[in-house]
Structures are given as structure tokens and as C-alpha cells.
Design an enzyme around this catalytic site. Structure first.
Site, PDB file in Angstrom:
ATOM      1  N   SER A  31       0.703  -1.277   0.040  1.00 14.41           N
ATOM      2  CA  SER A  31       0.017   0.063  -0.010  1.00 14.41           C
ATOM      3  C   SER A  31       0.875   1.297   0.030  1.00 14.41           C
ATOM      4  CB  SER A  31      -0.825   0.054   1.224  1.00 14.41           C
ATOM      5  OG  SER A  31      -0.270   0.372   2.417  1.00 14.41           O
ATOM      6  N   ASP A  32       0.429   2.414  -0.341  1.00 14.50           N
ATOM      7  CA  ASP A  32       0.823   3.648  -0.085  1.00 14.50           C
ATOM      8  C   ASP A  32       0.832   4.216   1.143  1.00 14.50           C
ATOM      9  OD1 ASP A  32       1.974   6.156  -0.925  1.00 14.50           O
ATOM     10  OD2 ASP A  32       0.726   6.476  -2.605  1.00 14.50           O
ATOM     11  N   THR A  33       1.480   5.193   1.576  1.00  8.62           N
ATOM     12  CA  THR A  33       1.945   5.289   2.998  1.00  8.62           C
ATOM     13  C   THR A  33       0.518   5.839   3.512  1.00  8.62           C
ATOM     14  OG1 THR A  33       4.290   5.705   2.649  1.00  8.62           O
ATOM     15  CG2 THR A  33       3.166   6.785   4.471  1.00  8.62           C
ATOM     16  N   GLY A  34      -0.009   5.387   4.774  1.00  7.81           N
ATOM     17  CA  GLY A  34      -1.198   5.892   5.434  1.00  7.81           C
ATOM     18  C   GLY A  34      -2.412   5.729   4.765  1.00  7.81           C
TER      19      GLY A  34
END
Length: 767
Positions: free
Chosen positions: A368-371
Site C-alpha cells: 500500500s501507499d503510505t497511510g
């Protein structure tokens, strides 16, 4: 200047001859055996076990070689054995990757069992290597001795605007043009060499995994992440992706590879008004043009997948049904009436499992992308779910690793309460452990800091990067109809030239400092250039325009980013000052750092020559201006005609495919469209054409070709000296000789026509 190379020190080899528990006082090495293909084995905390003359790390300290410690076994068997020994807490910790912090990351290793970290600072290679070693010791000291994986965004490019979560580093390793610059070279082999060079530097410094590169296709010129793309041509971007994956990872992932996370599936390019899904107001992917997803945005990912990246990162955005046109085949529809499930790609089962894995054939893991989990981050479309429920939905959709995570408890809760089956967790961590094994970290995660520095400082690597800088420069215009060719500046012209240099940036203090620095850099590159302090005393001016956009500062609610080059726009470029200087100085060379397709319709017409650069070094620019390098770069995107073109563009379609006159057209009638770029017409070009025609049998004999070549030798000399009359005189002699040979039947009709046209064009340059 490159640092002095250090002498390498060979580490001594220590072989244990018994299974007795000994507390090592320093590194212990197991001898490698080339005949049995045994790996180099090193331990610094645990013991080495020797069996039948072969060395193994006793990572769980039980005095025997477990299957997961036995490099002779298939990776699949080792992974299965290790998973069987892991607790739920250890499994959950492995699925999170957080930003590296020298203090808190130690706690994350020891208490939360994290092993993946994102390095966002920019130390020297030796310091990266020493840090890696220190944290590998922490990993080795843990119950099962699982190694640490150091990850980073790209760090091999000129990076004047370091952006968190995009590209935070640059300048410590070999330094190349930006991604758009690599695309402008249109040279996949050179890009593969870049990737191979960077991979060697990364692994030497203890860096193992790269968040990159971006396969996103540029279809909205205002997007603040444009400079991380390879442009708007699906075919070219696909070629770049293939070169990048093959260069960084090699044929197979191994101890020399850097593992790649290609991003951002299913393409981050369709940005409405350029707004980014880091923000709630930009959190949708809209596809108003039928077929745009498959026609434009997926081909780069297909090429990357074919090359075999370890992982793929989905973007924050959520696809939406309105105003999207038809994109997906019916079997991928979310429901009978809805094409898309309107949740972020990391939560979107039809996009990850259906499209990415089943249709495109991706075999790796999804990072996943961050956050995307916590409240206050970017859980677009699933805001109503609790954090454990978000983990459950993402894992069910096909996401295997979560970036930016610092709190492992919601994932553990999801497992313990049955929201996520442990079998699904095992499936995810099997990807991660396979990656760590293939990278060779279970046998030896340690590196030599001094060797890392030597490799990072290798002049041969920078020489290759310098060639890429030169090849990336695009010559957009070279003179006006009334002035003729302005560039290159010859030795003769240089005698009387006085050059004024000014850099234009948003911040005036930064611009003033950059102007001084650029003047010094140009002087270092060519000491014969006379730099003056004021435009009034100059004969020539080099005006460098360096706009920038940030998703944090320039993409705000109800105020999308702007690519206008104006003082009161997001770029903050003082266009009035540029126009003033174009009036004051007789000859102005305009260099525009094209990290976005900036609107240049106001400042371009008044320049005498125009260059497009892509985070390019001053040395490379000087080489082009002085004619030491004939520009060959081509635009990797289309430059919009004006603000109306920008506002009327289809956000999911590249500039070359717009259905109206989208491209900027200069006074000479040239469109600044995809693949446009000029070169200097030189005598050497005609000589190369003669060589090619000779190969094709266009001359009656070798003597004809040689005599024509000889007539061009003095032309080359006088070109460099800037002696226009002599160039004209000798080119005319060449044309006369060419006509004579043609009349005698010694030159084919095709060769005569082409060479005469080339020579006539060269005459026009100098007349």
C-alpha cells in the site's frame, strides 16, 4: 569532485569446527565454496554452525540447522518452516513498513517485530551502510533473527525540490537527470545501465528495496507528481519500465538486486484539475474518455509486470462511476449497475485481484501507499470502517503490506477477532519472506561501509550519468527567421561574448543564490566564458526558469495547482523580469526546467534559443550551448498552448491524443508536442549520411565517397572557429563537387538529393 577512493580491506574468514555455543566478539564469517555454490555467510550476534564443511547461521540459537536457516533448501520450504515458527505478533509486524527513525525504529524491531523501514534522509553511502549493519544486528539478535529491509524512494537524481513521500534524497550516489530526462533520451539501454549502476550503489550501501519507479502516465499537466513520471507516451513509458525492472532486479531477484515496488496502480495520471489524492478534494480517479484506462494507463504496468517486479503499489485514489465512461469488461464490474467499487485501489478487490492479478498476471505482492489505515490519513471510501476492519478489507482485496504503519495493534486485533484469517496473513508474509530470502539477507545482511563509499563515488558511474544528462536536453528553438541559428556558440563568437546568468524560482532569495551558483558552475565547465554581473554589459544572457509544484503547498482546496509562469501563480516565476531581460540583452538563451509541461506562451517568443531541461547539470547544458554535444533529446510530453488548452484537456488522455489543437506552436510553426526536439545541422551529420549511403552502394566507388568526405573536413574546423564565410565557401565547394559526381553517374539520385538538401540546410544556418 569525487572523493578519494579508499583501499579495500579483506575480511578474514573464521570457520567454526564445532557446534559449541560461543558468544562471538565480532563478525563471524563462514567460508564460501564456489564448487557447491555456497553463499557468503556472516553473523555478528548469533553463531555460525558448520555441517559437512558448509556454514549456516543459527538464527534462532537452538544449535541445529532449521529448515529456514538451510540455504541448500528451496526458498519455498524455508519460508514455510519460518512461518510455522512465527507468532501472530511477529507476522503482523512483518506486514508493516514505517519511516526509519534512529530511535523509534529500534523499538519497532524489538517490541513490534517490524523489519521493513523507509529511509527518507540523505547520508553518505558509508553512513547508510554503517546504519544498515547496526540495525541488522538488532534483527539478528531477535528470537528468530529475521533480517531488516531498508527501503527508499529514488535517490539517484538531481533533486532541487526534495519532497517527502516522493523523492527525499539525491546527490550522494551517481546523480542522473530526473525521470522525465531519462525519458527524453529515448534510450532504454541507457536507462537499463542507469538502473544497473544504481542497484550496485544501493546494495553496497545496505539499501534493498526501492519505492519506484512510477509507471503512471502523465495525462494532466498540472499534476504535482509529474516529475516522477516518464511522460505521456504509453509505449515509451512501457519501454522505460522494462529497462528499470531488468536493470534494478536483474533476470532474477538475488543478492545483487534491488527489489522494486512499481507504482501507482492503476495509474495516478487521471487527476481532475491536477489535484492529488493525498487530499480529500483530489481523492477520485475519473475516466471520462471511453477506453482510456486500457488504451493509455495500463500498458506501462503490463510491461512492468512482464519484467517481473517484486511488488506493486496502488494509489490512494478511488475510481468513481460518475463521470467515468466505459472502461472495464463486464466480468470486472463491481455489480450489475456499478462499474467500479468506489473505494481506494488498496481496498478494491476487482482492481487488485480481478484486474492486476487475474487479468494482467501479476505474481508479486501489493504494497500500500503510505497511510491508508488510520483516521486522519487517506482511507478513501472506507472512512466508516474501524481500523481493524480496514485491515481486513484491504487484505481481502489483495493488499499484502502496509506502508506508513506505526501501530501494529489494530492488525493484531483484526487477526485475533477473526476479521482476518491467519491463513491470509501467512499468504501475505510468504511474499515478504521470499523477497528477503531472494535478496540474500538471511545469509549475509552486512555490508562494508568503505566499499559502499568507493562504489558511490565511482567516477565511471558519474561519467555514464553525465552522458545521460547531455542526451536528455531538448533543443526547442534555435534562432529566429531573421537571425538564423544562435547555437552552438563557436570559439570565435566566444571571444566577444559576455554572458549574464539569472535563475528564476519562486523564492527570490533562493533564486539569487542559484544565479550566483549557476554562474560559477558555467565558469567551471568552460573557463573561457566571460560571466558578467549585469544585463546591461552582456551580449548574451542565459535565463534559467526553475518552477516547481508541491502537493502540500500548491494543491489546496478550491485552488488546484497552476502551471502558469507568473509571479502571482503557484510557480511564482517573475515573467515580467524575463521579458525585460529579453529586451535588454541582444541574444537570450532560455532554459526551462520542464518538471511539468509549463505554460511558456508568454516567455518563449522573446527568446533567441530555447532549451528544455529535466533537472539537468550545468556542465551538460554548457556542452550543448558550446556545441561539444549536439542535442538529441525529445520531449516526453506535449507542452500546452495556453491556459485554455489546459482547462479544456481531458484529464485521462495524454496531450498527443487530445481532440483539439492542444500543443504550443512557436513562430517557426513547430509544435512543442510529444517527441519534438531539434539538433544542430553540422558537417558531421552530412559525413555520417555519406557513410550510410556508401554502405548502401550509392557511390560508384570508394574514391567518390572519400573525396566528398575530404571536402567536409575543413567545414568542421571552421564551424568550431565560427568562421561563417569559410564555412559557406567550403560547403559551396562540396555542393559543386556533389553535382559533378552526380552528372558523371558516380552518385545515385537518392544520395544526391539527400546530401544536397542537407548541405543547403547547413548553408542556411551560416548565411
Amino acid at each position: 569532485m569525487h572523493r578519494k577512493w579508499k583501499k579495500l580491506k579483506k575480511a578474514g574468514i573464521v570457520s567454526l569446527v564445532s557446534l559449541m555455543a560461543i558468544s562471538p566478539a565480532g563478525p563471524i564469517y563462514g567460508a564460501a565454496d564456489e564448487e557447491t555454490n555456497s553463499p557468503n555467510v556472516e553473523t555478528r550476534v548469533k553463531e555460525i554452525i558448520t555441517v559437512d564443511g558448509q556454514s549456516f547461521r543459527d538464527l534462532n540459537g537452538n544449535g541445529v540447522v532449521d529448515a529456514y536457516e538451510d540455504w541448500r533448501l528451496p526458498v519455498e520450504d524455508r519460508v514455510g518452516d519460518l512461518i510455522s515458527q512465527m507468532t501472530v505478533e511477529e507476522k503482523a509486524g512483518l506486514m508493516l513498513i514505517s519511516t526509519f527513525n534512529n530511535t523509534s525504529s529500534r523499538v519497532k524491531i524489538e517490541e513490534d517485530h517490524l523489519r521493513y523501514f523507509i529511509v527518507r534522509d540523505d547520508p553518505e553511502p558509508r553512513d547508510l551502510a554503517a546504519r544498515n549493519n547496526e540495525f541488522q544486528e538488532l534483527g539478528e539478535a531477535s528470537r528468530l533473527g529475521i533480517p531488516v529491509v531498508m527501503t527508499s524512494n529514488p535517490r539517484n537524481h538531481v533533486n532541487p525540490n526534495q519532497t517527502y513521500g516522493h523523492a527525499e534524497a539525491g546527490g550522494q550516489l551517481s546523480t542522473w537527470p530526473g525521470e522525465l530526462g531519462l525519458a527524453a533520451t529515448q534510450d532504454p539501454e541507457l536507462v537499463k545501465e542507469f538502473a544497473e549502476t544504481a542497484a550496485k550503489e544501493w546494495r553496497a550501501a545496505g539499501m534493498h528495496k526501492l519505492y519506484g519507479y512510477m509507471a503512471d502516465l502523465l495525462t494532466e499537466p498540472r499534476w504535482t507528481r509529474t516529475d516522477g513520471t516518464f511522460g505521456e507516451d504509453p509505449e515509451l513509458v512501457a519501454d522505460m519500465m522494462t529497462a528499470i525492472v531488468e536493470g534494478f532486479q536483474g533476470d532474477e531477484l538475488d543478492e545483487n538486486s534491488v527489489s522494486l515496488t512499481i507504482k501507482h496502480f492503476a495509474g495516478g495520471g487521471p487527476r481532475v484539475d491536477g489535484t492529488d489524492p493525498h487530499h480529500v478534494w483530489g481523492n477520485t480517479n475519473e475516466y471520462p474518455t471511453e477506453g482510456s484506462l486500457y488504451n493509455y494507463h495500463l500498458p506501462p504496468f503490463e510491461a512492468a509486470i512482464a519484467a517481473g517486479p517484486t511488488s506493486i503499489m496502488p494509489y490512494y485514489a478511488k475510481p468513481v462511476n460518475e463521470p467515468s465512461a466505459l472502461q472495464l469488461p463486464e466480468y470486472l464490474w463491481y455489480s450489475e449497475n456499478e462499474q467500479f467499487e468506489e473505494v481506494a485501489f488498496a481496498y478494491n478487490e476487482r482492481m487488485l485481484q480481478g484486474l492486476l492479478r487475474d487479468e494482467l498476471g501479476f505474481k508479486g505482492y501489493v504494497n500500500s501507499d503510505t497511510g491508508i489505515i488510520s483516521d486522519g490519513d487517506r482511507p478513501w471510501g472506507v472512512e466508516h470502517l474501524s481500523e481493524p476492519e480496514r485491515y481486513a478489507k484491504a487484505i481481502s482485496a489483495g493488499t499484502n503490506m502496509f506502508s506508513g504503519g506505526t501501530n501494529v495493534q489494530p492488525l493484531i486485533e483484526a487477526i485475533n477477532t477473526g476479521l482476518v484469517e491467519e491463513a491470509a496473513i501467512d499468504n501475505s508474509i510468504s511474499f515478504l519472506l521470499t523477497e528477503i530470502y531472494q535478496l540474500g539477507l538471511f545469509e549475509n545482511p552486512y555490508v562494508d561501509p568503505e566499499l559502499a563509499q568507493e562504489i558511490g563515488d565511482d567516477p565511471a558511474s558519474q561519467a555514464l550519468a553525465d552522458e545521460a544528462h547531455r542526451k536528455s536536453i531538448v533543443l526547442l528553438r534555435n534562432g529566429h527567421a531573421e537571425t538564423g541559428q544562435v547555437l552552438p556558440i563557436s570559439d570565435n563568437e566566444l571571444k566577444d561574448m559576455k554572458l549574464y546568468v539569472e535563475v528564476f524560482m519562486k523564492d527570490e532569495e533562493d533564486a539569487a543564490e542559484a544565479s550566483t551558483g549557476l554562474g560559477h558552475s558555467i565558469k567551471l565547465a568552460d573557463p573561457s566564458i566571460d560571466i558578467v554581473e549585469s544585463p546591461e554589459e552582456a551580449t548574451h544572457a542565459f535565463l534559467t526558469v526553475m518552477p516547481s509544484l508541491s502537493w502540500r503547498a500548491d494543491d489546496t482546496e478550491d485552488d488546484p495547482p497552476s502551471i502558469e509562469l507568473k509571479k502571482d501563480a503557484d510557480t511564482g516565476i517573475d515573467s515580467e523580469r524575463i521579458l525585460e531581460l529579453q529586451e535588454i540583452v541582444e541574444t537570450t538563451i532560455l532554459g526551462v526546467n520542464m518538471t511539468n509541461p509549463w505554460l511558456i506562451d508568454e516567455i518563449e517568443p522573446g527568446a533567441d534559443a530555447v532549451l528544455a531541461t529535466f533537472n539537468t547539470t550545468p556542465d551538460a547544458i554548457v556542452d550543448v550551448i558550446r556545441g561539444k554535444y549536439n542535442p538529441t533529446g525529445k520531449l516526453p510530453f506535449t507542452v500546452p498552448a495556453d491556459i485554455d488548452a489546459v482547462e479544456n484537456n481531458a484529464s485521462d488522455v495524454p496531450g498527443y491524443a487530445e481532440t483539439f489543437d492542444y500543443a504550443y506552436t512557436n513562430a517557426a510553426g513547430d509544435d512543442y508536442a510529444l517527441n519534438f526536439g531539434l539538433s544542430y545541422k553540422k558537417a558531421s551529420d552530412i559525413k555520417e549520411a555519406i557513410d550510410q549511403f556508401e554502405i548502401e552502394g550509392a557511390f560508384a566507388n570508394k574514391g567518390t565517397a572519400r573525396s566528398l568526405q575530404a571536402l567536409l573536413n575543413p567545414v568542421e574546423n571552421f564551424e568550431q572557429q565560427g568562421e561563417a564565410e569559410e564555412v559557406i565557401s567550403h560547403v559551396e565547394k562540396f555542393i559543386n563537387k556533389l553535382d559533378q559526381n552526380y552528372q558523371k553517374g558516380s552518385v545515385s539520385e537518392e544520395a544526391h538529393a539527400q546530401l544536397e538538401a542537407d548541405a543547403t540546410e547547413l548553408l542556411e544556418v551560416w548565411q
